[in-house]
Design a protein around this motif. Structure first.
Motif, short mmCIF file in Angstrom:
data_model
loop_
_atom_site.label_atom_id
_atom_site.label_comp_id
_atom_site.label_asym_id
_atom_site.label_seq_id
_atom_site.Cartn_x
_atom_site.Cartn_y
_atom_site.Cartn_z
N LEU A 125 0.83 -1.19 0.00
CA LEU A 125 0.00 0.00 0.00
C LEU A 125 0.87 1.25 0.00
CD1 LEU A 125 -2.61 -1.20 2.64
CD2 LEU A 125 -2.78 -1.32 0.15
N PHE A 126 0.42 2.29 -0.66
CA PHE A 126 1.21 3.53 -0.74
C PHE A 126 0.28 4.73 -0.61
CE2 PHE A 126 0.25 2.20 -5.11
CZ PHE A 126 -0.38 3.33 -5.61
N GLY A 127 0.88 5.90 -0.74
CA GLY A 127 0.12 7.13 -0.58
C GLY A 127 0.02 7.54 0.87
N PRO A 128 -0.81 8.53 1.17
CA PRO A 128 -0.94 8.99 2.56
C PRO A 128 -1.62 7.94 3.44
CG PRO A 128 -2.57 10.06 1.15
CD PRO A 128 -1.67 9.29 0.24
N LEU A 129 -1.37 8.03 4.73
CA LEU A 129 -2.05 7.15 5.68
C LEU A 129 -3.56 7.36 5.59
CD1 LEU A 129 0.30 7.74 8.74
CD2 LEU A 129 0.13 5.62 7.41
N PRO A 130 -4.35 6.29 5.79
CA PRO A 130 -5.81 6.42 5.64
C PRO A 130 -6.38 7.51 6.54
CG PRO A 130 -5.17 4.11 5.83
CD PRO A 130 -3.94 4.92 6.13
N SER A 131 -6.92 8.53 5.91
CA SER A 131 -7.45 9.66 6.68
C SER A 131 -8.88 9.44 7.14
CB SER A 131 -7.41 10.92 5.80
OG SER A 131 -8.16 10.73 4.61
N CYS A 132 -9.49 8.32 6.70
CA CYS A 132 -10.89 8.08 7.03
C CYS A 132 -11.06 7.24 8.29
CB CYS A 132 -11.59 7.41 5.86
SG CYS A 132 -10.76 5.91 5.25
N ILE A 133 -9.95 6.90 8.97
CA ILE A 133 -10.08 6.10 10.19
C ILE A 133 -10.77 6.92 11.27
CG2 ILE A 133 -8.80 4.92 12.01
CD1 ILE A 133 -6.68 4.21 10.03
N ASP A 134 -11.78 6.33 11.89
CA ASP A 134 -12.48 6.97 12.99
C ASP A 134 -11.84 6.50 14.30
OD1 ASP A 134 -14.37 7.65 15.06
OD2 ASP A 134 -15.88 7.91 13.48
N PHE A 135 -11.27 7.41 15.06
CA PHE A 135 -10.54 7.07 16.28
C PHE A 135 -11.43 7.02 17.52
CE2 PHE A 135 -7.12 8.18 13.51
CZ PHE A 135 -6.00 7.53 13.99
N THR A 136 -12.74 7.00 17.33
CA THR A 136 -13.64 7.05 18.47
C THR A 136 -13.45 5.86 19.41
OG1 THR A 136 -15.27 8.23 17.13
CG2 THR A 136 -16.04 7.22 19.19
N ASN A 137 -13.42 4.65 18.83
CA ASN A 137 -13.32 3.43 19.65
C ASN A 137 -12.15 2.54 19.27
OD1 ASN A 137 -15.85 3.54 21.34
ND2 ASN A 137 -16.79 3.65 19.31
N ILE A 138 -11.39 2.91 18.27
CA ILE A 138 -10.35 2.01 17.78
C ILE A 138 -9.27 1.83 18.84
CG2 ILE A 138 -8.90 3.75 16.64
CD1 ILE A 138 -8.76 1.66 14.29
N VAL A 139 -8.84 0.58 19.00
CA VAL A 139 -7.86 0.22 20.02
C VAL A 139 -6.50 -0.05 19.40
CG1 VAL A 139 -7.30 -1.44 21.85
CG2 VAL A 139 -9.67 -0.72 21.51
N ASP A 140 -6.46 -0.77 18.28
CA ASP A 140 -5.21 -1.18 17.65
C ASP A 140 -5.18 -0.74 16.19
OD1 ASP A 140 -5.74 -2.90 19.94
OD2 ASP A 140 -3.94 -3.96 19.37
N ILE A 141 -4.06 -0.12 15.77
CA ILE A 141 -3.82 0.24 14.37
C ILE A 141 -2.46 -0.30 13.97
CG2 ILE A 141 -3.49 2.10 12.71
CD1 ILE A 141 -5.36 3.82 14.34
N HIS A 142 -2.43 -1.18 12.96
CA HIS A 142 -1.18 -1.77 12.45
C HIS A 142 -1.08 -1.47 10.96
CE1 HIS A 142 -0.38 -4.35 16.05
NE2 HIS A 142 -1.68 -4.24 16.17
N LEU A 143 -0.15 -0.61 10.58
CA LEU A 143 0.07 -0.27 9.16
C LEU A 143 1.52 -0.50 8.78
CD1 LEU A 143 -2.00 3.06 9.02
CD2 LEU A 143 -2.77 0.74 8.45
N GLU A 144 2.21 -1.31 9.51
CA GLU A 144 3.64 -1.55 9.34
C GLU A 144 3.96 -2.21 7.99
OE1 GLU A 144 7.11 -4.31 11.51
OE2 GLU A 144 5.02 -4.40 12.14
#
Length: 645
Positions: A273-292
């Motif tokens: 995957l390339f380009g900017p980091l996903p800007s549509c992620i909703d951080f309201t309840n998200i616990v884990d984000i893995h984009l490594e």
């Protein structure tokens, strides 16, 4: 109706005297009673509708007689025992069976080809965590009312029958993970439009996700396969968990509309995957984000929200992110894992990171960070979480199911068996990669609860190593290598009582190695090579086991340890002692009594053998005599010729 949970009812394998064998049970629940064999009185039961023998120690073949004797049986739960052998069913169809759970046993072999023909009324089938093998029978596609199918953690292989993907249109929960399935799962005829949960992880599936539309999904795990192509637009509508780790997805993440506010876990790591980091992620309840392990670019401050009360893991390692570490990360007070290594970040380490009181692993390595380590890092504990955060952890999700019974008699009784508890760790999520003890390794699952590390290696950090790092009493790994640190190694590092790996190599450190460091009883890896250290190397404890490579590049260090494998001065005494013990003298000395005892009997046997052969055949004696006469004649002739000259 007879129930028993957790040893509240004692049941003999021999039928109890108080049971009238003519009495017929309709529901019998003997769960978690440490039963080692099936009670004998069950052989006389013929009207059972519910049988639950789960969570015992039963080790025998599948009790097919329970099905043959009880034609009205609807609910059968044998999970978490030790049943063995192949799964055989009666020769006729079992029309009333609705719920069959044989998970977590030791069943082997293939499923019979007519498996689905005999269980046409099933709604719930769980065969997970066994040793089933071979391909799936196409007859599974005939179970039209199937709502839950769990075949995870077996040895099934081949392609998933198209009949299953087309005919079982009522499926809501499908788990095929941790098998050996291959081929294209998402065909053009795919008809599972009611799916709530889909787990295909750890197989060999190929193809793309563009042929299907799964907007109803709450849980999607396709990690560790060979899927490729763009990520479809419907993926950002997955409500709870989405994991696409370790595939070949490419392009940008679709952000035509915001992702679900109920999303808890997102893992897109190790793709293209390339380009900017996903800007549509909703951080309201998200616990884990893995984009490594992708090729994301851009600035962190354009991706992160102003604050987040739930975020626990932020893994952005091994991308191409640039800019500085934004101060607003310090507002993520429940952050436990912050992994920003192997990017192009620059600037100083923000002091707001000192607000992350629950941090256990922080990786800032392989960037271009400069300046000093903030002294306020003493406020971090690395591994000692504050108690108030324990209530915020979301390790499990519970899905309510309903046992369909026309009279609603048994629903409440067996309700505890119907709730599907989804363990985030159990489905292979929450995995991170760290360089620890001089080698890279993956950490996942519950082991992360015991790991704590700080990695600032391969940057441009300067100044002295802060004395305040003594506060990291629970840290397991500390890596400050490949920077420009000066001054001496702080004696206070001896207070890191749990540390297993300490790497300070390739800096400009001077002075001696503090002998107090020998008090670090758990230290396995120690590296101070390529500095300006001097003095003697401590020899106490595990410091005597570290190799020369741990100290090389420090020309003023004395008494470097020998490399393992150098045996010049070690092996010679060893061999001498062996010779002394074995012969009490030189190695070539002979034990004469033993020699005589062996030689003379052998000589006598050989002589008698020759005499016996000549006695048996006297003509053999003429040949050696003739040979001797010829030799004598030739010698005399040669002597005569010499004298005649």
């Amino acid at each position: 109706m007879l129930t028993g949970y957790k040893d509240r009812l004692q049941v003999d394998a021999q039928y109890p005297k108080w049971i009238n064998l003519s009495f017929q049970f309709k529901a019998l629940i003997l769960s978690d009673l440490s039963l080692s064999s099936i009670p004998q009185f069950l052989f006389y039961q013929q009207k059972l509708r519910v049988i639950d023998l789960s969570h015992n120690k039963l080790k025998e073949k599948f009790p097919i007689w329970l099905l043959q004797n009880n034609s009205n049986l609807k609910f059968m739960n044998l999970r978490n025992n030790s049943f063995v052998g192949q799964l055989y069913l009666p020769s006729y169809a079992i029309g009333n069976m609705v719920w069959l759970d044989l998970s977590n046993n030791h069943f082997t072999g293939k499923l019979l080809e007519d498996f689905g023909d005999k269980l046409l009324g099933l709604q719930y089938l769980n065969l997970s965590q066994n040793q089933f093998e071979g391909t799936l029978p196409s007859s599974l596609g005939k179970i039209r009312d199937l709502v839950n199918l769990d075949l995870a953690f077996n040895f099934f292989l081949g392609e998933v029958p198209n009949e299953l993907l087309v005919g079982c249109s009522k499926l809501e929960h499908l788990r095929l993970s941790h098998n050996r399935f291959n081929g294209q799962f998402f065909s053009s005829e795919f008809n599972l439009s009611s799916l709530f949960q889909l787990e295909l992880n750890n197989n060999e599936f190929t193809g793309s996700l563009l042929n299907v539309n799964l907007e109803t999904l709450n849980i999607l795990d396709v990690s560790n396969n060979y899927l490729r192509g763009p990520i479809p637009a419907w993926a950002n509508k997955v409500s709870w968990l989405i994991s696409m780790r370790n595939n070949s997805f490419e392009g940008q993440f679709p952000c035509q509309q915001p992702m679900s506010a109920s999303l808890l876990f997102m893992d897109l790591s190790h793709n293209f995957l390339f380009g900017p980091l996903p800007s549509c992620i909703d951080f309201t309840n998200i616990v884990d984000i893995h984009l490594e392990g992708n090729k994301f670019t851009g600035l962190l401050q354009d991706f992160l929200p102003n604050s987040s009360s739930c975020l626990s893991v932020l893994n952005l390692r091994d991308n191409s992110l640039s800019g500085v570490i934004p101060n607003l990360i310090g507002t993520f007070l429940n952050l436990k894992l912050l992994l920003l290594g192997k990017n192009h970040l620059k600037g100083s380490i923000p002091k707001t990171l000192c607000l992350l009181k629950n941090i256990s692993i922080m990786d800032l390595s392989s960037n271009s960070l400069s300046g000093t380590i903030p002294s306020c890092f003493q406020n971090l504990t690395f591994g000692v979480m504050e108690k108030h955060n324990e209530t915020l952890e979301q390790d499990q999700l519970q899905i309510m199911n309903e046992f369909i019974d026309e009279n609603h008699i048994y629903g409440d009784l067996i309700k505890k068996n119907l709730d599907l508890v989804i363990d985030i760790e159990a489905i292979g999520l929450n995995e991170i990669y760290l360089v620890d003890k001089n080698r890279g390794r993956s950490y996942k699952g519950s082991i992360l609860n015991f790991m704590s590390a700080l990695d600032m290696s391969c940057n441009d950090l300067t100044g002295e190593i802060p004395q305040e790092l003594e506060k990291f009493t629970q840290i397991r790994a500390l890596n400050l290598s490949h920077n420009h640190f000066t001054g001496s190694i702080p004696v206070t590092l001896s207070k890191l009582s749990k540390i297993e790996s300490l790497d300070l190599c390739c800096n400009n450190l001077s002075g001696n190695i503090p002998p107090e460091l020998t008090n670090l009883n758990f230290l396995e890896v120690f590296n101070v090579s390529y500095n300006n250290l001097s003095g003697q190397i401590p020899k106490k404890g595990q410091f005597s086991t570290f190799e020369e490579s741990s100290y090389e590049g420090n020309q003023f260090l004395s008494e470097l340890p020998l490399e393992k494998g150098c045996t010049t001065n070690i092996e010679t005494p060893h061999f001498e002692s062996l010779a002394s013990d074995a012969t009490k003298g030189k190695w070539y000395e002979v034990d004469l009594p033993a020699f005589h005892a062996c030689f003379f009997p052998a000589y006598v046997v050989f002589f008698l053998l020759i005499v016996s052969l000549l006695y048996i055949n006297p003509h053999w004696l003429k040949r050696p005599l003739h040979f001797i006469l010829n030799i004598n004649y030739l010698l005399n002739l040669a002597l005569f010729n010499i004298l005649s000259r």
